[in-house]
Design an enzyme around this catalytic site. Structure first.
Site, short mmCIF file in Angstrom:
data_model
loop_
_atom_site.label_atom_id
_atom_site.label_comp_id
_atom_site.label_asym_id
_atom_site.label_seq_id
_atom_site.Cartn_x
_atom_site.Cartn_y
_atom_site.Cartn_z
N GLN A 105 0.92 -1.09 -0.22
CA GLN A 105 0.26 -0.02 0.17
C GLN A 105 0.87 1.25 -0.02
OE1 GLN A 105 -2.01 1.85 3.22
NE2 GLN A 105 -4.00 1.25 2.21
N HIS A 124 -3.25 4.31 -1.23
CA HIS A 124 -4.09 4.89 -0.09
C HIS A 124 -4.79 5.96 -0.35
CE1 HIS A 124 -5.78 5.41 3.62
NE2 HIS A 124 -4.46 4.92 4.33
N TYR A 167 -5.72 11.51 3.58
CA TYR A 167 -4.23 11.69 2.93
C TYR A 167 -4.28 12.19 1.83
CZ TYR A 167 -3.55 8.76 7.44
OH TYR A 167 -3.60 8.35 8.65
#
Length: 378
Positions: free
Chosen positions: A103, A181, A186
């Protein structure tokens, strides 16, 4: 049995998963002392190789964008030492007949410029716009400061290049593919969400412009791995790290993004459903995520579902064609042999050692506790 649908093999690009029980990416804060995977982490993933697919904990794509408020010893994939260490993990998983994706993770505006690794990078905290996220508490810094106002990145393609290099490094480390991700506030999520992205250039404004950055990241990773080995995790409901738009904006943005991402022929799109535990501030926009966006995903891209699933509900969703596979996070912590327990009808434990979930003192016993000391069922 009620859970039989979870044990049908699943073709994921050029590989065939032995079951439809996917292990979610979960930060565990054990990459001591400085963001390089270690033997404890190798054992952790090896114990859980019964999953159809393991998605690694977030692998930071650069030293910039390093260290979030809750933990600081998270792994990266930006240097040779990290690549060599991850080789041990991927080899251990493969030896047990499992598959593992890396990831790829960049924190964007929820990093802090004074955290040691980030400070060593010599770079500021970047975001799509100069808008600080509310909250945050960097416990390792004096006074436990919160999130800072980021510097608006001048050319987002610079960060696209970091994601691409991280994919090249992941491939060298033996990962079977990569997952972006794109959730939890984020940098990918920040570009998609108008609460963090107020740009007036080609990277902001309309849903098409705000989706440009994540689509460019996906295209860069496809160049490295091929489309059938690239996935993305998204959370349209928002809620985490000060994310959230109106329902109208949310639907317009994510319907466009999912449609365009699906055209790339990705391995999968992983949808996180709304659940209250992931909306601590009430900023989230509750709606039926999988029912709304899942039908927009076209073959060969698969639909993965995440967000509070229990095995019987997950099996029903798979059997009904709502999702192709179920992604479990929390249940894999105290149940390293989760698929075997489900298949054999063994009890699943919910007893998690919460004090050690992310926190440890750095010594061997402290790192092991609540990490690799959960027993398998008899």
């Amino acid at each position: 049995m009620l859970t039989d649908a979870l044990f049908e093999p699943l073709k994921l690009g050029s590989i065939v998963l032995k079951n439809r029980i996917i292990m979610s990416a979960m930060t565990r804060n054990r990459a001591i002392p400085t963001n390089v995977p270690n033997d404890f982490m190798t054992e952790y993933y090896k114990q859980r190789a019964g999953a159809g697919l393991i998605i690694s904990e977030g692998n930071l794509v650069s030293q910039q964008g390093q260290e979030v408020s809750e933990w600081s010893t998270v792994p990266g994939i930006w240097n040779t030492a990290q690549v060599e260490a991850w080789k041990k993990v991927t080899s251990a998983v493969h030896a047990k007949g499992g598959y593992i994706f890396s990831q790829l993770w960049h924190l964007g505006r929820v990093a802090h410029p004074e955290m040691p690794e980030h400070k060593a990078s010599g770079k500021p905290v970047y975001g799509p716009s100069a808008i600080a996220a509310a909250g945050g508490k960097f416990r390792e810094l004096p006074g436990e400061p919160g999130y800072v106002t980021p510097v608006a990145i001048d050319d987002p393609m610079k960060i696209v290049a970091e994601f691409k290099q991280a994919a090249i490094n992941s491939k060298a480390a033996g990962f079977d593919g990569v997952e972006v991700h794109g959730a939890s506030g984020y940098i990918i999520h920040q570009f998609l969400d108008t609460s963090a992205n107020r740009r007036t250039d080609e990277w902001g404004g309309s849903p098409e412009n705000r989706a440009k950055f994540p689509l460019e990241v996906l295209k860069a990773l496809v160049d490295v791995y091929g489309a059938d080995k690239v996935g993305i995790k998204i959370a349209p409901c928002g809620g985490v790290n000060d994310m959230g738009m109106s329902l109208e904006e949310t639907l317009a943005t994510f319907k466009y993004f999912v449609t365009e991402a699906s055209k790339l022929g990705l391995a999968y799109i992983l949808f996180i459903r709304y659940y209250a535990q992931m909306d601590p501030t009430g900023r989230g926009t509750e709606h039926n995520v999988i029912g709304t966006y899942g039908p927009l995903v076209t073959a060969p891209t698969l639909v993965f579902g995440n967000g509070g699933f229990q095995p019987p509900e997950a099996a029903t969703a798979v059997a009904g064609g709502e999702i192709d596979a179920a992604v479990f996070g929390f249940l894999f912590i105290p149940n390293p042999d989760l698929p075997q327990r489900i298949r054999a009808g063994k009890d699943i434990t919910f007893q998690v050692d919460f004090p050690s979930l992310y926190t440890h003192s750095g010594d061997e016993e402290s790192v092991k506790k609540g990490f690799i000391d959960y027993p398998a069922a008899d």
